[in-house]
Write a protein that holds these residues in place. Sequence first.
Motif, PDB file in Angstrom:
ATOM      1  N   GLU A 162       3.890  -6.646   8.200  1.00 32.02           N
ATOM      2  CA  GLU A 162       2.669  -6.778   8.997  1.00 32.02           C
ATOM      3  C   GLU A 162       1.720  -5.612   8.738  1.00 32.02           C
ATOM      4  O   GLU A 162       0.511  -5.797   8.542  1.00 32.02           O
ATOM      5  N   THR A 163       2.275  -4.392   8.703  1.00 28.64           N
ATOM      6  CA  THR A 163       1.434  -3.210   8.458  1.00 28.64           C
ATOM      7  C   THR A 163       0.932  -3.205   7.021  1.00 28.64           C
ATOM      8  O   THR A 163      -0.231  -2.850   6.770  1.00 28.64           O
ATOM      9  N   ASP A 164       1.777  -3.579   6.076  1.00 26.05           N
ATOM     10  CA  ASP A 164       1.335  -3.663   4.679  1.00 26.05           C
ATOM     11  C   ASP A 164       0.129  -4.592   4.558  1.00 26.05           C
ATOM     12  O   ASP A 164      -0.860  -4.263   3.881  1.00 26.05           O
ATOM     13  N   ASN A 165       0.197  -5.746   5.204  1.00 21.70           N
ATOM     14  CA  ASN A 165      -0.912  -6.704   5.139  1.00 21.70           C
ATOM     15  C   ASN A 165      -2.159  -6.158   5.829  1.00 21.70           C
ATOM     16  O   ASN A 165      -3.277  -6.302   5.328  1.00 21.70           O
ATOM     17  N   GLU A 166      -1.967  -5.515   6.985  1.00 19.70           N
ATOM     18  CA  GLU A 166      -3.099  -4.990   7.752  1.00 19.70           C
ATOM     19  C   GLU A 166      -3.846  -3.897   6.990  1.00 19.70           C
ATOM     20  O   GLU A 166      -5.076  -3.789   7.079  1.00 19.70           O
ATOM     21  N   PHE A 167      -3.100  -3.080   6.241  1.00 17.05           N
ATOM     22  CA  PHE A 167      -3.717  -1.939   5.549  1.00 17.05           C
ATOM     23  C   PHE A 167      -4.041  -2.235   4.087  1.00 17.05           C
ATOM     24  O   PHE A 167      -4.468  -1.333   3.358  1.00 17.05           O
ATOM     25  N   SER A 168      -3.858  -3.477   3.648  1.00 20.47           N
ATOM     26  CA  SER A 168      -4.263  -3.862   2.295  1.00 20.47           C
ATOM     27  C   SER A 168      -5.775  -4.049   2.234  1.00 20.47           C
ATOM     28  O   SER A 168      -6.422  -4.286   3.255  1.00 20.47           O
ATOM     29  N   GLY A 169      -6.314  -3.927   1.026  1.00 19.26           N
ATOM     30  CA  GLY A 169      -7.754  -4.131   0.863  1.00 19.26           C
ATOM     31  C   GLY A 169      -8.319  -3.193  -0.183  1.00 19.26           C
ATOM     32  O   GLY A 169      -7.594  -2.629  -1.003  1.00 19.26           O
ATOM     33  N   LEU A 170      -9.640  -3.026  -0.163  1.00 18.03           N
ATOM     34  CA  LEU A 170     -10.317  -2.129  -1.092  1.00 18.03           C
ATOM     35  C   LEU A 170     -10.532  -0.768  -0.439  1.00 18.03           C
ATOM     36  O   LEU A 170     -11.018  -0.690   0.692  1.00 18.03           O
ATOM     37  N   TYR A 171     -10.190   0.289  -1.160  1.00 18.05           N
ATOM     38  CA  TYR A 171     -10.333   1.653  -0.652  1.00 18.05           C
ATOM     39  C   TYR A 171     -11.189   2.473  -1.617  1.00 18.05           C
ATOM     40  O   TYR A 171     -11.104   2.303  -2.842  1.00 18.05           O
ATOM     41  N   ARG A 172     -11.947   3.374  -1.046  1.00 19.45           N
ATOM     42  CA  ARG A 172     -12.666   4.350  -1.861  1.00 19.45           C
ATOM     43  C   ARG A 172     -11.710   5.512  -2.142  1.00 19.45           C
ATOM     44  O   ARG A 172     -11.124   6.087  -1.211  1.00 19.45           O
ATOM     45  N   VAL A 173     -11.556   5.837  -3.410  1.00 18.41           N
ATOM     46  CA  VAL A 173     -10.658   6.924  -3.820  1.00 18.41           C
ATOM     47  C   VAL A 173     -11.504   8.071  -4.358  1.00 18.41           C
ATOM     48  O   VAL A 173     -12.319   7.881  -5.276  1.00 18.41           O
ATOM     49  N   ILE A 174     -11.338   9.253  -3.795  1.00 17.92           N
ATOM     50  CA  ILE A 174     -12.046  10.441  -4.282  1.00 17.92           C
ATOM     51  C   ILE A 174     -11.309  10.966  -5.507  1.00 17.92           C
ATOM     52  O   ILE A 174     -10.136  11.357  -5.415  1.00 17.92           O
ATOM     53  N   VAL A 175     -11.969  10.966  -6.657  1.00 17.44           N
ATOM     54  CA  VAL A 175     -11.310  11.388  -7.900  1.00 17.44           C
ATOM     55  C   VAL A 175     -11.871  12.708  -8.448  1.00 17.44           C
ATOM     56  O   VAL A 175     -11.340  13.251  -9.424  1.00 17.44           O
ATOM     57  N   ASN A 176     -12.934  13.217  -7.841  1.00 15.30           N
ATOM     58  CA  ASN A 176     -13.474  14.539  -8.174  1.00 15.30           C
ATOM     59  C   ASN A 176     -14.605  14.810  -7.183  1.00 15.30           C
ATOM     60  O   ASN A 176     -14.913  13.979  -6.325  1.00 15.30           O
ATOM     61  N   TYR A 177     -15.214  15.959  -7.278  1.00  8.85           N
ATOM     62  CA  TYR A 177     -16.336  16.271  -6.403  1.00  8.85           C
ATOM     63  C   TYR A 177     -17.473  15.287  -6.705  1.00  8.85           C
ATOM     64  O   TYR A 177     -17.948  15.183  -7.838  1.00  8.85           O
ATOM     65  N   ASP A 178     -17.879  14.503  -5.682  1.00  8.21           N
ATOM     66  CA  ASP A 178     -18.929  13.492  -5.828  1.00  8.21           C
ATOM     67  C   ASP A 178     -18.615  12.431  -6.887  1.00  8.21           C
ATOM     68  O   ASP A 178     -19.525  11.892  -7.532  1.00  8.21           O
ATOM     69  N   GLU A 179     -17.335  12.129  -7.074  1.00  6.21           N
ATOM     70  CA  GLU A 179     -16.946  11.052  -7.991  1.00  6.21           C
ATOM     71  C   GLU A 179     -15.888  10.191  -7.292  1.00  6.21           C
ATOM     72  O   GLU A 179     -14.915  10.706  -6.756  1.00  6.21           O
ATOM     73  N   TYR A 180     -16.110   8.882  -7.337  1.00  7.63           N
ATOM     74  CA  TYR A 180     -15.253   7.966  -6.583  1.00  7.63           C
ATOM     75  C   TYR A 180     -14.871   6.765  -7.439  1.00  7.63           C
ATOM     76  O   TYR A 180     -15.527   6.440  -8.423  1.00  7.63           O
ATOM     77  N   ARG A 181     -13.809   6.107  -7.050  1.00  8.19           N
ATOM     78  CA  ARG A 181     -13.425   4.808  -7.606  1.00  8.19           C
ATOM     79  C   ARG A 181     -13.134   3.881  -6.419  1.00  8.19           C
ATOM     80  O   ARG A 181     -12.689   4.326  -5.368  1.00  8.19           O
ATOM     81  N   ILE A 182     -13.366   2.614  -6.618  1.00  6.63           N
ATOM     82  CA  ILE A 182     -12.964   1.611  -5.635  1.00  6.63           C
ATOM     83  C   ILE A 182     -11.691   0.959  -6.171  1.00  6.63           C
ATOM     84  O   ILE A 182     -11.697   0.385  -7.261  1.00  6.63           O
ATOM     85  N   CYS A 183     -10.610   1.069  -5.405  1.00  5.64           N
ATOM     86  CA  CYS A 183      -9.312   0.566  -5.860  1.00  5.64           C
ATOM     87  C   CYS A 183      -8.735  -0.424  -4.859  1.00  5.64           C
ATOM     88  O   CYS A 183      -8.900  -0.270  -3.645  1.00  5.64           O
ATOM     89  N   LYS A 184      -8.041  -1.402  -5.405  1.00  2.63           N
ATOM     90  CA  LYS A 184      -7.338  -2.362  -4.566  1.00  2.63           C
ATOM     91  C   LYS A 184      -6.023  -1.747  -4.086  1.00  2.63           C
ATOM     92  O   LYS A 184      -5.309  -1.123  -4.860  1.00  2.63           O
ATOM     93  N   VAL A 185      -5.732  -1.918  -2.818  1.00  2.48           N
ATOM     94  CA  VAL A 185      -4.463  -1.462  -2.242  1.00  2.48           C
ATOM     95  C   VAL A 185      -3.738  -2.691  -1.713  1.00  2.48           C
ATOM     96  O   VAL A 185      -4.315  -3.481  -0.949  1.00  2.48           O
ATOM     97  N   GLN A 186      -2.477  -2.858  -2.123  1.00  3.70           N
ATOM     98  CA  GLN A 186      -1.737  -4.060  -1.711  1.00  3.70           C
ATOM     99  C   GLN A 186      -0.267  -3.752  -1.484  1.00  3.70           C
ATOM    100  O   GLN A 186       0.214  -2.707  -1.869  1.00  3.70           O
TER     101      GLN A 186
END
Length: 380
Positions: free
Chosen positions: A356-380
Amino acid sequence: MAEFKKFILGLIINPISGMGGSVGLKGTDGKKILNKAIQLGAQPNARHRAEELFNNLVPIRSRLKIISAPFMGAEVVRKLDFDYHIIHHFLFEKVDSIYDTTAQHTQIAAEKMKKIDDLRIILFVGGDGTARDVLDSVNMDKPCLGIPAGVKIYSSVFSLNPRTASDLITQFLWDEVPLKKSEVLDIDEEAYRQGRLVSKLYGYLLTPFNPSYSQGAKLGTPDSDLSNQEGIAKKIVENLKKDTFYLIGPGTTTKAITDALDLPKSVLGVDVLYNNKILAQDVNERQILELIKGKKSKIIVSPIGRQGFLFGRGNLQISAKVLKLVGVTNIIVISTRYKLHNILGQTLKLDTRSSETDNEFSGLYRVIVNYDEYRICKVQ
């Protein structure tokens, strides 16, 4: 109507596996640590992981026969009405509860299963310590697959979780996936409790392999990541909110944050930061819940190298209860470019021990990969 021969599978549950995780003990190897985990209120969870696995195998139940042992799997398959057979040994007759089982019981069960010619695969539910026990008895003489339930799960012999394990097992039985030599790694628990990660390759097991369902071995952090970590830390520090509790997860990427603040950090534990001060180090689930209940709180976490797990590997203190209290919008994910690049598909994973928690917290997350640099990653 044609009758099909049943597939014979072995099942070994390490029933105490993972009990040290939520209480912050970083493992459950040895009677002394087990007793301490029980005193701290740890509850066994491995059997629930096995039940989740076999619930997902119910559609092919009529095609399966399970070989298992008392207190190490027999109760699960009996409860779910699978055809089963119990192996016998005089040491099992001395077991009165799950807390009487030891590494020797795992080794004996694995040794007996290895000698059954028609047995297709040995399934074991546990962590790296359990994988080592199976390796000692089986080597590469019989296919094996680990279902993650322990604290330390750095080996590549494991599926991602019980649900993907059921798919992988089905694919293997119907000859749809190959076998692969997979690493059995383990770490020195005592060094781990002191904040040092000392891992060793113990050997290989043959496991079914599907990159979508199989776990890779943990990837270490190269020295070249240090400046990248500093850039991430600078961004985090600049955006820390007043009167907010920050749960800082394990790892060198998160440690760079406390380094930037000139504060101590337990590299392999979860620490609590509040108004630029460390309130508590190496906290367990109970301590976290007491600290943050009714308070503004956030979690800063970095995925495990190559495996890609955000929760469920090495940070069981951040349990499903903690995650629900903090909330999905208060998760801050950080990762160096190198680490993210080496995670398959840059897809991050959850294994909180609660579907239930895995499903609730799945989705797209912003990942900070450096100062002022981001990636959008799927979390599942």
